[in-house]
Design a protein around this motif. Structure first.
Motif, PDB file in Angstrom:
ATOM      1  N   ILE A  98       0.825  -1.102   0.040  1.00  5.93           N
ATOM      2  CA  ILE A  98      -0.016   0.155   0.083  1.00  5.93           C
ATOM      3  C   ILE A  98       0.811   1.232  -0.033  1.00  5.93           C
ATOM      4  N   VAL A 101      -5.379   7.038   2.377  1.00  3.59           N
ATOM      5  CA  VAL A 101      -4.368   5.840   2.232  1.00  3.59           C
ATOM      6  C   VAL A 101      -3.325   6.042   3.528  1.00  3.59           C
ATOM      7  N   LEU A 134      -6.158  -2.447  -5.086  1.00  2.00           N
ATOM      8  CA  LEU A 134      -5.366  -3.108  -4.210  1.00  2.00           C
ATOM      9  C   LEU A 134      -5.550  -4.691  -4.077  1.00  2.00           C
TER      10      LEU A 134
END
Length: 469
Positions: free
Chosen positions: A74, A100, A180
C-alpha cells in the motif's frame, strides 16, 4: 487505468459483466469495473473456506508478516491509490492521500497486537487459559465514503485472527479496492483474501450464505437491519457500524471563533459524508446568532470543486442518489427553517453541494431528525441545558456526540448524560486505531478497532486443566 479484476482464489479474473463507475465531479464514466455473478461470488466463498484450514494453522508471526507485506505494498502505491479514490469518491486528492496514509496506520496498529492465550487461573487444582480461535470466513462489506480506510477496520484484524475474507466494496467505489487486490494478489496465499465487486444483488447472497461465519458491515441502519436478519438464518456473527445523527452541544462558556472553526471542520469534512460527522448543533440562545454567523462565514469561504484541482477543500457528493436526497432535505429546510446565504446545490455537471448552514429550524424537521450524510448542518437554539440534552438524546441513533465548553467539569457532566458510543469534549471525529468504537441504539452492534475490535473476529475457547491427583 482501466484494468480492474476480481480477486478470487489468488487469481485475477474478469467479472461476469461490467458496471460503469462515475466520477462524481463530472457525472461521467471514470472506468468500468468488473461485476461478479452469483456463481463467481460462490467461487470466492468456496475458495475462502478451502483456504481457511491452512491459514488458521499458519503461526501468528507468519500471518503478521503477510499483513506487514500488504502494508508495504500500500505504501509503495500510495499515489495511484489516492488518485483512484479521488476519481471514484470525489474527495480532494490531499484528503485521499490522507485516507491511504490512515489505512497504512490502521493496518500497522493491528500488527502490534497479540492473541496469546491468557492465563486466568493457575493454582493447585486447575490451570485455565482463555484462548481466541478464528471463526472461519468473514464477509467484509464496505461503504462508499472511505473505501480503503474502512476496509482497514476489518481486513487486518480478520487476517491476523486467522480468518479468511471475502471483501465486497460498494458498487459506486470499487476501483481503489480492486486495484489493491491486484497489488496483493501474489503476496497473500490463494483464497485468503478475495475481493468481489458488483451490484447490490450480491450483498444478500453473501450475508445469508452458510459458508460465512461472520459479517462485518459498515453502512446505513436500514441496510444493517437487513444484514442482521440475513446473517441470522445461519447464526453468523455480525458487527454492524451503522448510521449516526451526531449532536454537538455548546455550553455557555466557549471560545466562539475556535469552536466555530472546529465544528465546521467536523461537520463538513469529506463533504459531510462521515458516519461520525457532526449532524446537528445545539447552541445557547445568547450566543446563537453570532455562532450561526461564524459558521456561515466559513461556509461562504469554502472552496468546492473537482478533487483533482489544487486548492479545493470540498469535493462533490459521491453519488446521484445521495445528491438528490440532499436536495430534498434542502428544500424541506427552506420550508422549515432559514437557509443562510451561500449554500445549497451547485448547478452544472457533477454532484456539487456547497456547505450549508440552516438556522431557526424546527426540531421535528427532516434535517434534524434524519441523518443527512452530506454538507447541510442544522443549528438549533436552546434556553436551558436540560432542553439541549433532551433534544440531543431524542434520536434513534447513538453513534457519537460532542460537548464544547471552556469549563471541562461542566462538559464532563453533560457527556455523562448523553447516549452515544463515543462522546468527545472540545473536539469531534478524533479517532485512533487503538480506541474501540461502538454504536448505541440503532447505530450499530459489536465493536471495531482497538484490541476489542480484534477480538470481535475470534471465538473464545476456555481450556481448563485439572491438576487434581
Amino acid at each position: 487505468m482501466n484494468d480492474f479484476s476480481l480477486l478470487i482464489d489468488g487469481q485475477l479474473v474478469a467479472g461476469d459483466h461490467t458496471i460503469p463507475v462515475l466520477n462524481p465531479a463530472t457525472g461521467k464514466v471514470a472506468a468500468s469495473a468488473p461485476a461478479a455473478s452469483v456463481q463467481q461470488l460462490e467461487r470466492a466463498i468456496t475458495a475462502a473456506n478451502r483456504a481457511f484450514a491452512g491459514w488458521r494453522d499458519t503461526p501468528f508471526a507468519e500471518r503478521r508478516a503477510i499483513v506487514l507485506k500488504i502494508i508495504d505494498i500500500i505504501a509503495a502505491n500510495q499515489g495511484e491509490l489516492s488518485r483512484l479514490l479521488t476519481l471514484e469518491q470525489g474527495k480532494p486528492l490531499a484528503a485521499a492521500a490522507g485516507e491511504v496514509s490512515a489505512t497504512i496506520d490502521y493496518f500497522r496498529y493491528f500488527t502490534t497486537l497479540s492473541l496469546a492465550p491468557e492465563v486466568r487461573q493457575d493454582n493447585e487444582t486447575r490451570y485455565v487459559e482463555v484462548r481466541r480461535d478464528p471463526l472461519g470466513v468473514v464477509a467484509a462489506i464496505i461503504p462508499w465514503n472511505f473505501p480503503l480506510l474502512l476496509a482497514a477496520f476489518k481486513l487486518p484484524a480478520a487476517l491476523l485472527a486467522g480468518n479468511t475474507v471475502v471483501l465486497k466494496p460498494a458498487p459506486t467505489t470499487p476501483l481503489a479496492t480492486l486495484h489493491l487486490g491486484r497489488l496483493i494478489a501474489g503476496a497473500v496465499p490463494a483464497g485468503v483474501v478475495n475481493i468481489v465487486s458488483g451490484g447490490d444483488e450480491l450483498g444478500p447472497v453473501l450475508t445469508s450464505h452458510p459458508g460465512i461465519r461472520k459479517v462485518s458491515f459498515t453502512g446505513s441502519t436500514e441496510t444493517g437491519k437487513k444484514v442482521m436478519a440475513s446473517a441470522a438464518t445461519h447464526l453468523a456473527r455480525v458487527t454492524l457500524e451503522l448510521g449516526g445523527n451526531d449532536p454537538a452541544i455548546l455550553l455557555d462558556k466557549v471560545d466562539l471563533e475556535h469552536t466555530a472553526t472546529a465544528i465546521f471542520a467536523s461537520a463538513f469534512g469529506n463533504s459531510g459524508q462521515v458516519c461520525r460527522a457532526i449532524k446537528r448543533v445545539y447552541v445557547p440562545r445568547p450566543i446563537y446568532e453570532p455562532f450561526c454567523a461564524a459558521l456561515a462565514e466559513r461556509a461562504r469561504a469554502a472552496v468546492v470543486g473537482d478533487g483533482l484541482t489544487d486548492g479545493v477543500q470540498f469535493g462533490p457528493v459521491q453519488n446521484a442518489a445521495q445528491f438528490e436526497r440532499l436536495k430534498e432535505l434542502h428544500a424541506d429546510a427552506q420550508q422549515r427553517g432559514t437557509v443562510m446565504p451561500g449554500g445549497g446545490p451547485v448547478k452544472g455537471p457533477g454532484y456539487f453541494f456547497r456547505p450549508t448552514i440552516v438556522k431557526d429550524i424546527a426540531s421535528d424537521s427532516r434535517l434534524v431528525v434524519e441523518e443527512q450524510f452530506g454538507p447541510i448542518l442544522p443549528v438549533i437554539a436552546y434556553d436551558e441545558l436540560e432542553e439541549a440534552v433532551e433534544m440531543a438524546n431524542n434520536s434513534q441513533y447513538g453513534l457519537a456526540a460532542s460537548v464544547w465548553s471552556t469549563d471541562s467539569q461542566a462538559a464532563f457532566a453533560v457527556a455523562d448524560r448523553i447516549v452515544a458510543g463515543t462522546v468527545w469534549i472540545n473536539k469531534h471525529t478524533d479517532r485512533m486505531p487503538d480506541l474501540p468504537i461502538a454504536g448505541a441504539r440503532q447505530s450499530g452492534m459489536g465493536v471495531e478497532l482497538g484490541e476489542e475490535g480484534l477480538h470481535e473476529f475470534t471465538q473464545i475457547k476456555i481450556v481448563n486443566l485439572s491438576k487434581a491427583a
